[in-house]
Design a protein around this motif. Structure first.
Motif, PDB file in Angstrom:
ATOM      1  N   MET A   1       0.852  -1.196   0.000  1.00 57.69           N
ATOM      2  CA  MET A   1       0.000   0.000   0.000  1.00 57.69           C
ATOM      3  C   MET A   1       0.887   1.245   0.000  1.00 57.69           C
ATOM      4  SD  MET A   1      -3.123   0.911   2.625  1.00 57.69           S
ATOM      5  CE  MET A   1      -2.063   1.018   4.076  1.00 57.69           C
ATOM      6  N   SER A   2       0.728   2.099  -0.982  1.00 58.06           N
ATOM      7  CA  SER A   2       1.561   3.290  -1.086  1.00 58.06           C
ATOM      8  C   SER A   2       1.129   4.325  -0.057  1.00 58.06           C
ATOM      9  CB  SER A   2       1.463   3.885  -2.493  1.00 58.06           C
ATOM     10  OG  SER A   2       0.125   4.268  -2.785  1.00 58.06           O
ATOM     11  N   GLU A   3       2.070   5.207   0.295  1.00 59.23           N
ATOM     12  CA  GLU A   3       1.793   6.248   1.273  1.00 59.23           C
ATOM     13  C   GLU A   3       0.914   7.325   0.650  1.00 59.23           C
ATOM     14  OE1 GLU A   3       2.617   6.504   4.603  1.00 59.23           O
ATOM     15  OE2 GLU A   3       3.070   4.389   4.257  1.00 59.23           O
ATOM     16  N   PRO A   4      -0.083   7.835   1.395  1.00 60.07           N
ATOM     17  CA  PRO A   4      -0.949   8.874   0.845  1.00 60.07           C
ATOM     18  C   PRO A   4      -0.280  10.238   0.866  1.00 60.07           C
ATOM     19  CG  PRO A   4      -1.554   8.447   3.114  1.00 60.07           C
ATOM     20  CD  PRO A   4      -0.479   7.449   2.773  1.00 60.07           C
ATOM     21  N   SER A   5      -0.827  11.139   0.098  1.00 58.25           N
ATOM     22  CA  SER A   5      -0.513  12.558   0.240  1.00 58.25           C
ATOM     23  C   SER A   5      -1.468  13.137   1.278  1.00 58.25           C
ATOM     24  CB  SER A   5      -0.681  13.279  -1.101  1.00 58.25           C
ATOM     25  OG  SER A   5       0.177  12.736  -2.081  1.00 58.25           O
ATOM     26  N   TYR A   6      -1.149  14.355   1.751  1.00 61.01           N
ATOM     27  CA  TYR A   6      -1.998  14.981   2.770  1.00 61.01           C
ATOM     28  C   TYR A   6      -2.352  16.404   2.370  1.00 61.01           C
ATOM     29  CZ  TYR A   6      -1.369  11.106   5.986  1.00 61.01           C
ATOM     30  OH  TYR A   6      -1.396   9.869   6.556  1.00 61.01           O
ATOM     31  N   HIS A   7      -3.600  16.757   2.628  1.00 56.11           N
ATOM     32  CA  HIS A   7      -4.086  18.122   2.423  1.00 56.11           C
ATOM     33  C   HIS A   7      -4.563  18.665   3.759  1.00 56.11           C
ATOM     34  CE1 HIS A   7      -6.459  21.536   1.100  1.00 56.11           C
ATOM     35  NE2 HIS A   7      -7.511  21.012   1.700  1.00 56.11           N
ATOM     36  N   GLU A   8      -4.148  19.877   4.101  1.00 54.56           N
ATOM     37  CA  GLU A   8      -4.597  20.498   5.349  1.00 54.56           C
ATOM     38  C   GLU A   8      -5.773  21.427   5.068  1.00 54.56           C
ATOM     39  OE1 GLU A   8      -2.962  23.280   9.050  1.00 54.56           O
ATOM     40  OE2 GLU A   8      -1.541  22.177   7.779  1.00 54.56           O
ATOM     41  N   THR A   9      -6.880  21.215   5.773  1.00 56.62           N
ATOM     42  CA  THR A   9      -8.061  22.055   5.599  1.00 56.62           C
ATOM     43  C   THR A   9      -7.878  23.371   6.355  1.00 56.62           C
ATOM     44  OG1 THR A   9      -9.279  21.321   7.573  1.00 56.62           O
ATOM     45  CG2 THR A   9      -9.440  19.931   5.585  1.00 56.62           C
ATOM     46  N   ALA A  10      -8.796  24.293   6.143  1.00 60.17           N
ATOM     47  CA  ALA A  10      -8.736  25.585   6.831  1.00 60.17           C
ATOM     48  C   ALA A  10      -8.849  25.418   8.342  1.00 60.17           C
ATOM     49  CB  ALA A  10      -9.855  26.493   6.317  1.00 60.17           C
ATOM     50  N   ASP A  11      -9.454  24.319   8.790  1.00 58.75           N
ATOM     51  CA  ASP A  11      -9.594  24.042  10.220  1.00 58.75           C
ATOM     52  C   ASP A  11      -8.438  23.219  10.780  1.00 58.75           C
ATOM     53  OD1 ASP A  11     -12.080  25.381  10.509  1.00 58.75           O
ATOM     54  OD2 ASP A  11     -13.092  23.669   9.584  1.00 58.75           O
ATOM     55  N   GLY A  12      -7.422  22.982   9.943  1.00 67.07           N
ATOM     56  CA  GLY A  12      -6.237  22.285  10.414  1.00 67.07           C
ATOM     57  C   GLY A  12      -6.315  20.773  10.387  1.00 67.07           C
ATOM     58  N   ARG A  13      -7.358  20.219   9.762  1.00 61.36           N
ATOM     59  CA  ARG A  13      -7.460  18.769   9.676  1.00 61.36           C
ATOM     60  C   ARG A  13      -6.596  18.269   8.520  1.00 61.36           C
ATOM     61  NH1 ARG A  13     -12.963  20.251  10.980  1.00 61.36           N
ATOM     62  NH2 ARG A  13     -13.659  20.116   8.809  1.00 61.36           N
ATOM     63  N   GLN A  14      -5.901  17.164   8.758  1.00 63.29           N
ATOM     64  CA  GLN A  14      -5.012  16.579   7.761  1.00 63.29           C
ATOM     65  C   GLN A  14      -5.763  15.468   7.031  1.00 63.29           C
ATOM     66  OE1 GLN A  14      -1.878  17.755   7.159  1.00 63.29           O
ATOM     67  NE2 GLN A  14      -2.233  19.328   8.721  1.00 63.29           N
ATOM     68  N   ILE A  15      -6.056  15.693   5.755  1.00 66.55           N
ATOM     69  CA  ILE A  15      -6.866  14.761   4.964  1.00 66.55           C
ATOM     70  C   ILE A  15      -5.950  13.941   4.062  1.00 66.55           C
ATOM     71  CG2 ILE A  15      -8.769  14.527   3.337  1.00 66.55           C
ATOM     72  CD1 ILE A  15      -9.490  15.667   6.133  1.00 66.55           C
ATOM     73  N   ALA A  16      -5.939  12.629   4.298  1.00 68.29           N
ATOM     74  CA  ALA A  16      -5.131  11.714   3.490  1.00 68.29           C
ATOM     75  C   ALA A  16      -5.837  11.426   2.175  1.00 68.29           C
ATOM     76  CB  ALA A  16      -4.898  10.419   4.258  1.00 68.29           C
ATOM     77  N   TYR A  17      -5.067  11.412   1.085  1.00 67.32           N
ATOM     78  CA  TYR A  17      -5.690  11.151  -0.213  1.00 67.32           C
ATOM     79  C   TYR A  17      -4.704  10.494  -1.169  1.00 67.32           C
ATOM     80  CZ  TYR A  17      -3.266  15.262  -2.177  1.00 67.32           C
ATOM     81  OH  TYR A  17      -2.307  16.161  -2.611  1.00 67.32           O
ATOM     82  N   HIS A  18      -5.264   9.840  -2.167  1.00 67.19           N
ATOM     83  CA  HIS A  18      -4.507   9.317  -3.300  1.00 67.19           C
ATOM     84  C   HIS A  18      -5.107   9.900  -4.568  1.00 67.19           C
ATOM     85  CE1 HIS A  18      -1.950   6.264  -1.367  1.00 67.19           C
ATOM     86  NE2 HIS A  18      -2.954   6.067  -0.548  1.00 67.19           N
ATOM     87  N   LYS A  19      -4.275  10.519  -5.371  1.00 69.51           N
ATOM     88  CA  LYS A  19      -4.731  11.128  -6.619  1.00 69.51           C
ATOM     89  C   LYS A  19      -4.040  10.456  -7.798  1.00 69.51           C
ATOM     90  CE  LYS A  19      -4.858  15.478  -9.210  1.00 69.51           C
ATOM     91  NZ  LYS A  19      -4.365  16.869  -9.276  1.00 69.51           N
ATOM     92  N   THR A  20      -4.824  10.073  -8.786  1.00 74.43           N
ATOM     93  CA  THR A  20      -4.309   9.527 -10.034  1.00 74.43           C
ATOM     94  C   THR A  20      -4.430  10.597 -11.103  1.00 74.43           C
ATOM     95  OG1 THR A  20      -5.018   7.287  -9.445  1.00 74.43           O
ATOM     96  CG2 THR A  20      -4.632   7.729 -11.781  1.00 74.43           C
ATOM     97  N   GLU A  21      -3.345  10.939 -11.748  1.00 72.38           N
ATOM     98  CA  GLU A  21      -3.388  11.926 -12.827  1.00 72.38           C
ATOM     99  C   GLU A  21      -4.007  11.303 -14.070  1.00 72.38           C
ATOM    100  OE1 GLU A  21      -2.759  14.970 -12.333  1.00 72.38           O
ATOM    101  OE2 GLU A  21      -1.650  14.902 -10.438  1.00 72.38           O
ATOM    102  N   GLY A  22      -4.648  12.129 -14.873  1.00 73.92           N
ATOM    103  CA  GLY A  22      -5.243  11.636 -16.102  1.00 73.92           C
ATOM    104  C   GLY A  22      -6.172  12.659 -16.723  1.00 73.92           C
ATOM    105  N   LYS A  23      -6.897  12.219 -17.728  1.00 75.97           N
ATOM    106  CA  LYS A  23      -7.796  13.115 -18.445  1.00 75.97           C
ATOM    107  C   LYS A  23      -9.060  13.383 -17.635  1.00 75.97           C
ATOM    108  CE  LYS A  23      -9.759   9.167 -20.944  1.00 75.97           C
ATOM    109  NZ  LYS A  23      -9.851   8.479 -22.254  1.00 75.97           N
ATOM    110  N   GLY A  24      -9.728  14.460 -17.996  1.00 77.91           N
ATOM    111  CA  GLY A  24     -10.988  14.801 -17.356  1.00 77.91           C
ATOM    112  C   GLY A  24     -12.160  14.499 -18.257  1.00 77.91           C
ATOM    113  N   PRO A  25     -13.366  14.571 -17.691  1.00 74.86           N
ATOM    114  CA  PRO A  25     -13.645  14.825 -16.277  1.00 74.86           C
ATOM    115  C   PRO A  25     -13.076  13.719 -15.390  1.00 74.86           C
ATOM    116  CG  PRO A  25     -15.644  15.093 -17.610  1.00 74.86           C
ATOM    117  CD  PRO A  25     -14.607  14.437 -18.485  1.00 74.86           C
ATOM    118  N   GLY A  26     -12.583  14.135 -14.253  1.00 79.43           N
ATOM    119  CA  GLY A  26     -12.066  13.164 -13.310  1.00 79.43           C
ATOM    120  C   GLY A  26     -13.190  12.460 -12.569  1.00 79.43           C
ATOM    121  N   VAL A  27     -12.825  11.435 -11.814  1.00 79.67           N
ATOM    122  CA  VAL A  27     -13.779  10.684 -10.995  1.00 79.67           C
ATOM    123  C   VAL A  27     -13.324  10.775  -9.543  1.00 79.67           C
ATOM    124  CG1 VAL A  27     -14.768   8.404 -10.524  1.00 79.67           C
ATOM    125  CG2 VAL A  27     -14.343   9.123 -12.887  1.00 79.67           C
ATOM    126  N   ILE A  28     -14.269  11.045  -8.646  1.00 84.00           N
ATOM    127  CA  ILE A  28     -13.983  11.174  -7.215  1.00 84.00           C
ATOM    128  C   ILE A  28     -14.818  10.149  -6.459  1.00 84.00           C
ATOM    129  CG2 ILE A  28     -14.177  12.674  -5.194  1.00 84.00           C
ATOM    130  CD1 ILE A  28     -13.874  15.056  -7.142  1.00 84.00           C
TER     131      ILE A  28
END
Length: 247
Positions: free
Chosen positions: A1-28
């Motif tokens: 399992m690969s390590e996630p990236s992290y995004h910090e919200t305005a409230d300081g919460r650390q959100i783990a995510y995995h993003k795959t690059e590619g064409k749009g529209p993307g899928v979430i």
């Protein structure tokens, strides 16, 4: 399992995510209540997206999976804010939102807040308003009194440890309800529901269908499918519905 990236919200919460690059529209992929982004449906969709060269995002709400925070500190409004924050930070343009269970409720909330980001919506056993229309409705008088007194009740779960249900979750849920008024979705919508789902009643899917205002909205019942909706036939159907919305 690969390590996630992290995004910090305005409230300081650390959100783990995995993003795959590619064409749009993307899928979430928007996961369910107390689940995480390593589930069968999320990984199957990621594999599909990679094979298609399609952009894809999966993530954990705060208090879930690899993100920061305690589950009992969160609520629907917080998790919707987490979703919006990471989506706006790491994706561009319209997206197809795939919401599983609670993720279907989160998607409905976001469809009102960031409608311009929606290219389509696929709901899998979508569970809008479940804190009020399922949990609170089914609480006994004892459980309601305990929740008001102690701020917490434990509900049995078929998926492991009991679910800790907080007064904050129930109270905030009332501010996030989406089925009390029409729900405009002027983009393709595909709703999937199993007839053997023990967690989300068929009437929930029908009620959601009735509330959505749109010209391309379809509901498919799958006989015998349960709430996980993760066997090979169900996963193939999910991918097909995403492809249909993208088309």
């Amino acid at each position: 399992m690969s390590e996630p990236s992290y995004h910090e919200t305005a409230d300081g919460r650390q959100i783990a995510y995995h993003k795959t690059e590619g064409k749009g529209p993307g899928v979430i992929f928007l996961g369910g209540f107390k689940s995480d982004m390593e589930g069968t449906k999320a990984i199957a969709l990621e594999d599909w997206a990679k094979a298609q060269g399609r952009a894809f995002l999966r993530f954990d709400y705060s208090g879930h999976g690899q993100s920061s925070g305690e589950f009992t500190d969160g609520c629907i409004g917080d998790w919707a804010a987490d979703a919006r924050s990471v989506i706006e930070a790491v994706t561009e343009g319209p997206q197809v939102f795939v919401g599983s269970s609670m993720g279907g409720w989160i998607a409905a909330i976001l469809s009102r807040e960031i409608r311009e980001r929606f290219a389509g919506f696929v709901g899998i056993a979508a569970a809008p308003d479940f804190t009020e229309d399922s949990m609170w409705r089914d609480f006994s008088d004892f459980e309601r009194a305990k929740l008001n007194r102690d701020g917490l009740v434990l509900l049995p779960s078929d998926y492991g440890d009991p679910y800790p249900i907080t007064k904050k979750l129930i109270t905030d849920g009332r501010d996030q309800l989406v089925l009390r008024r029409p729900l405009p979705m002027k983009f393709p919508v595909r709703l999937l529901q199993g007839t053997a789902d023990a967690d989300v009643e068929r009437d929930v899917a029908l009620n959601l269908l009735d509330h959505i205002e749109g010209d391309d909205v379809r509901l498919t019942f799958v006989k015998g499918a349960d709430h996980r909706f993760s066997d090979p036939a169900c996963l193939a159907l999910v991918k097909r519905m995403v492809e249909e919305v993208l088309a």
